[in-house]
Motif scaffolding. Sequence first.
Motif: not given
Length: 75
Positions: A30-49
């Motif tokens: 529900q919090l994710k947006d189609e226009e954003l990219t997400f990459e789950l990492g060891a210490n967090g989540t990288t979000t770009a857009g």
Amino acid sequence: VSKIFVSIDLRLVPIRVKISLSPYLHQDDQLKDEELTFELGANGTTTAGDWNKVFEYVENIVKKFIPILLQGFIQ
């Protein structure tokens, strides 16, 4: 007006709280947006857009998870 692209590494570190937010963050579509990219990492989540979309996402995360953190802190 041109859009500003931003990439952030989001980490929520609950201190003195007996709860992990990782399952909630990773599975909350529900919090994710189609226009954003997400990459789950060891210490967090990288979000770009787009700047506005990314920080709207961060604001929604805070609104949703602060009550969960407070509940874990009170227990």
